[in-house]
Design an enzyme around this catalytic site. Sequence first.
Site: not given
Length: 483
Positions: A364, A407
């Site tokens: 992440d 993301d």
Amino acid sequence: MGPDNQGRVLLTLKKWLMRSFDLKVWAFIFIWLGVWILSYIVEYVHHASVWFPPAGLTFAALLVIGKRILPALFICAVVSTMWTGVLYHLDETAIQLIVPGAVFAVTHITPYYLGTLILKRLAHIPYSDLPRLVLAFLVIAVVCSFVTAFLVLWGLELTNLIPEADIAGTWLPFWIGDMTGVIALGPVFIGLLLKYHPVPEIDIGELRTMSNPGNVSQFVCKLFLCGLLITAIMFFSYYVPVKESYFAIFFVLIPIMWISYTESPTRIAISIALFSTYVVFLVNLLGLMQNVMVYQFAICSISASAFFYISIPTLLAHNQDLQQKTQTDALTGVASRHYLLEKATVLVRECQNANRPLALIILDIDKFKQINDTFGHSRGDEALKEVTLLVRSHLRDADFLARYGGDEFVILLPETALQKARNITERILNNILLANILPNQSLSCSFGISELRENEDFGQLFERADQALYRAKESGRSQVQCG
């Protein structure tokens, strides 16, 4: 109308024709009349031929050229009606046949004109593709030829060129003859007209891009073998005149499908045109008119099957494109979330059955929303793509990288234990920190890792890695945690 008045009318008409028609239009008129006389030669009942090429040429001209060709088609219809009067030894004079000719023009042209308008409208619909257009062409050919047969015969009866009693025995062969002309010869006429009218009213770009001519001698050899088979079948029907022998013509479907599978659309259309013409020629030569409708239906059926075969490469390409879109993330080019879930389920089951290790990494990007707010979403998208490329450079061919959402990325590492997965992850993290992804600012990521346990499914494996990722973020980000 007196002779002087008739002469003045004809002279005025001649002057108008010379001003309004160029050489291409006159050439079209002569060609249309030429193919019309061919259809007359293979007539087996009055006004009905084995196949009717003018119907295919009319349809093709209206499709490619549009309403500009209407005056020429009108002249063709009138002249052919006058010619009919001579061939059938009718009592009417040429002048008297102008009105029946005009009726024939309207009844012959109108259904095909409306059909081509529908086909052109369908071709301009954004989601319309080749398979739909092929199906639309075949359906329109069937319907338009049926309507044309009904209207033309009604017009002939109205103008006293055919008795009403003859319509019942004429409409079916008339319809099938027209339909055969449109389906079997229409595509070839379309191709020829496109050569001389480079700005057509219909877009066939997909067919042009599919054209991939192979070896000419091989194509000629295929045509020769197909011709031999047709010759053998037709002579068999001639020497063994039983009803069942006429149906042997459907065996020609085999070499036609071979040609359809291996040749370009242009050559397929040429093959169908030659096949139909040769069959009609042999029917007339050998006098096989007793069951001529079998040959008409065979030509239509084989032609339709061949043109459907043109659609197969397009359907395969569309399916592959759809599969690619389903399996791939459009922005980064890695696997999509949908494909990850599909792949992971299979991979987890294989590793459980073979008792092999499997590691899962969740990545992440830290403070990605802040990156978008500071540098803009375009730069954020570029950051995602650059991180993806960097991660890929540390993975093997057997490893699997997917974008889970936003993301967040997921990496599956087959044959990889937890400690080895941690070493790979730390190298990825260090390289991301050193990379010049953002201007005047470093970019960092947080990682959560888990290793597959006995009797564990993908959901459990993912949940442990996700909890490890949460701990990494809670502990200050830009680090690796194992779950």
